[in-house]
Design a protein around this motif. Structure first.
Motif, PDB file in Angstrom:
ATOM      1  N   GLY A   1      42.123  34.441  27.222  1.00  0.00           N
ATOM      2  CA  GLY A   1      42.275  33.621  28.304  1.00  0.00           C
ATOM      3  C   GLY A   1      42.052  34.199  29.734  1.00  0.00           C
ATOM      4  O   GLY A   1      41.004  34.619  30.117  1.00  0.00           O
ATOM      5  N   ASN A   2      43.156  34.201  30.483  1.00  0.00           N
ATOM      6  CA  ASN A   2      43.076  34.873  31.836  1.00  0.00           C
ATOM      7  C   ASN A   2      43.442  36.236  31.758  1.00  0.00           C
ATOM      8  O   ASN A   2      43.227  36.758  33.148  1.00  0.00           O
TER       9      ASN A   2
ATOM     10  N   ARG B   1      39.203  36.584  35.583  1.00  0.00           N
ATOM     11  CA  ARG B   1      38.968  35.418  35.037  1.00  0.00           C
ATOM     12  C   ARG B   1      39.922  34.271  35.524  1.00  0.00           C
ATOM     13  O   ARG B   1      40.961  34.612  35.415  1.00  0.00           O
ATOM     14  N   THR B   2      39.564  32.937  35.802  1.00  0.00           N
ATOM     15  CA  THR B   2      40.334  31.952  36.245  1.00  0.00           C
ATOM     16  C   THR B   2      40.030  30.631  35.175  1.00  0.00           C
ATOM     17  O   THR B   2      39.008  30.632  34.900  1.00  0.00           O
ATOM     18  N   GLY B   3      41.215  29.977  35.218  1.00  0.00           N
ATOM     19  CA  GLY B   3      40.956  28.646  34.374  1.00  0.00           C
ATOM     20  C   GLY B   3      40.460  28.716  33.091  1.00  0.00           C
ATOM     21  O   GLY B   3      40.168  27.881  32.593  1.00  0.00           O
ATOM     22  N   GLU B   4      40.668  30.060  32.214  1.00  0.00           N
ATOM     23  CA  GLU B   4      40.230  30.357  31.086  1.00  0.00           C
ATOM     24  C   GLU B   4      38.966  30.001  30.994  1.00  0.00           C
ATOM     25  O   GLU B   4      38.540  29.450  30.022  1.00  0.00           O
ATOM     26  N   SER B   5      38.187  30.256  31.844  1.00  0.00           N
ATOM     27  CA  SER B   5      36.700  29.873  32.078  1.00  0.00           C
ATOM     28  C   SER B   5      35.783  30.898  32.691  1.00  0.00           C
ATOM     29  O   SER B   5      35.754  32.103  32.234  1.00  0.00           O
ATOM     30  N   VAL B   6      35.671  30.540  33.875  1.00  0.00           N
ATOM     31  CA  VAL B   6      34.466  31.479  34.655  1.00  0.00           C
ATOM     32  C   VAL B   6      35.160  32.721  34.563  1.00  0.00           C
ATOM     33  O   VAL B   6      36.352  33.216  35.166  1.00  0.00           O
ATOM     34  N   SER B   7      34.215  33.790  34.738  1.00  0.00           N
ATOM     35  CA  SER B   7      34.529  35.240  35.041  1.00  0.00           C
ATOM     36  C   SER B   7      33.736  35.950  36.004  1.00  0.00           C
ATOM     37  O   SER B   7      32.492  35.530  36.024  1.00  0.00           O
ATOM     38  N   THR B   8      34.308  36.709  36.815  1.00  0.00           N
ATOM     39  CA  THR B   8      33.238  37.543  37.866  1.00  0.00           C
ATOM     40  C   THR B   8      33.621  38.920  37.722  1.00  0.00           C
ATOM     41  O   THR B   8      34.774  39.508  37.674  1.00  0.00           O
ATOM     42  N   LEU B   9      32.354  39.572  37.510  1.00  0.00           N
ATOM     43  CA  LEU B   9      32.463  41.056  37.481  1.00  0.00           C
ATOM     44  C   LEU B   9      32.057  41.479  38.899  1.00  0.00           C
ATOM     45  O   LEU B   9      31.023  41.340  39.345  1.00  0.00           O
ATOM     46  N   THR B  10      32.850  42.358  39.561  1.00  0.00           N
ATOM     47  CA  THR B  10      32.597  42.938  40.861  1.00  0.00           C
ATOM     48  C   THR B  10      32.362  44.461  40.943  1.00  0.00           C
ATOM     49  O   THR B  10      33.295  45.063  40.349  1.00  0.00           O
ATOM     50  N   ILE B  11      31.337  44.695  41.460  1.00  0.00           N
ATOM     51  CA  ILE B  11      30.846  46.273  41.707  1.00  0.00           C
ATOM     52  C   ILE B  11      31.012  46.518  43.149  1.00  0.00           C
ATOM     53  O   ILE B  11      30.111  45.791  43.743  1.00  0.00           O
ATOM     54  N   GLN B  12      31.888  47.373  43.555  1.00  0.00           N
ATOM     55  CA  GLN B  12      31.920  47.892  45.152  1.00  0.00           C
ATOM     56  C   GLN B  12      31.107  49.018  45.124  1.00  0.00           C
ATOM     57  O   GLN B  12      30.965  49.900  44.546  1.00  0.00           O
ATOM     58  N   ARG B  13      30.565  49.243  46.443  1.00  0.00           N
ATOM     59  CA  ARG B  13      29.619  50.338  46.975  1.00  0.00           C
ATOM     60  C   ARG B  13      28.813  50.705  45.831  1.00  0.00           C
ATOM     61  O   ARG B  13      28.832  51.929  45.393  1.00  0.00           O
TER      62      ARG B  13
END
Lengths: 115, 113
Positions: A51-52, A69-81
């Motif tokens: 899920g989320n 992850r939002t809405g049990e759908s789309v996920s975003t992986l963020t890499i900083q610096r």
């Protein structure tokens, strides 16, 4: 969509910049996984969502990495610096549930090159 | 172009009997080949990999696989199954000149007592 979709398919970024990688799982799939594969290496597990929520974040290599992850759908992986060592293909996968026997479907991956 | 085919979607064995999970691949370049296992609530775990060294590769938990170029196969074997081996297994071919890794659909291994 018919399969797991990831974007961008290729990304070249300068060292120190932030990047966001997106994953659209198969509709209705509650389990979502992120993996990393460096050149010539096997898969590295990063994080798993049910899920989320993320019951297993054990693979995130440092605090520069985060995912949501939002809405049990789309996920975003963020890499900083970003660092050059972050250069790899980042793979997203999804399955109907976390239970045994459900096939895991993988996206084509986002190829990240840090220069 | 590259592809990987896991020939069996489900394999069922009795505890203590041999395990054979079959994988065929195609690749235009010298490939690296991997087997992964996934237990419930876990990420993929690398069992073993072939990267152009010895053709018989030994992995964790007693598993091994043999790279046979003439047969374009990389079958996974274990002499004696254990209940804890029940899981999903993935064969992966990786040819970075081709720009990506390709994953098999997975084989579900069931181990009966």
């Amino acid at each position: 969509g018919a399969g797991v979709s990831q974007s961008p398919s290729n990304k070249v970024t300068e060292k120190g910049k932030d990047v966001e990688l997106r994953c659209d799982p198969i509709s209705g799939h509650t389990a979502l996984y992120w993996y990393r594969q460096r050149l010539g290496q096997g898969l590295e597990f990063l994080i798993y969502f049910q899920g989320n929520s993320a019951p297993d974040k054990s693979g995130l290599p440092s605090d520069r990495f985060s995912a949501e992850r939002t809405g049990e759908s789309v996920s975003t992986l963020t890499i900083q610096r970003t660092q050059q060592e972050d250069s790899a293909v980042y793979l997203c996968a999804s399955s109907e549930s976390k239970d045994r026997g459900n096939t895991i479907y993988f996206g084509e991956g986002s190829w990240l090159t840090v220069v | 172009a590259q592809s990987v085919t896991q020939l069996d979607s489900h394999v069922s064995v009795s505890e203590g009997t041999p395990v054979l999970l079959r994988c065929n691949y195609s690749s235009s370049y010298s490939p690296s080949l991997f087997w992964y296992v996934q237990h419930p609530n876990k990420g993929l775990q690398l069992l073993l990999k072939y990267t152009s060294a010895a053709t018989l590769v030994k992995g964790i938990n007693g598993f091994e696989a043999e790279f046979k170029k003439s047969e374009t196969s990389f079958h996974l074997t274990k002499p004696s199954a254990h209940m804890s081996d029940a899981a999903e297994y993935f064969c992966v071919v990786s040819s970075f000149n081709a720009g990506k890794s390709t994953f098999g659909d997975g084989t579900t291994l069931t181990v009966k007592p």
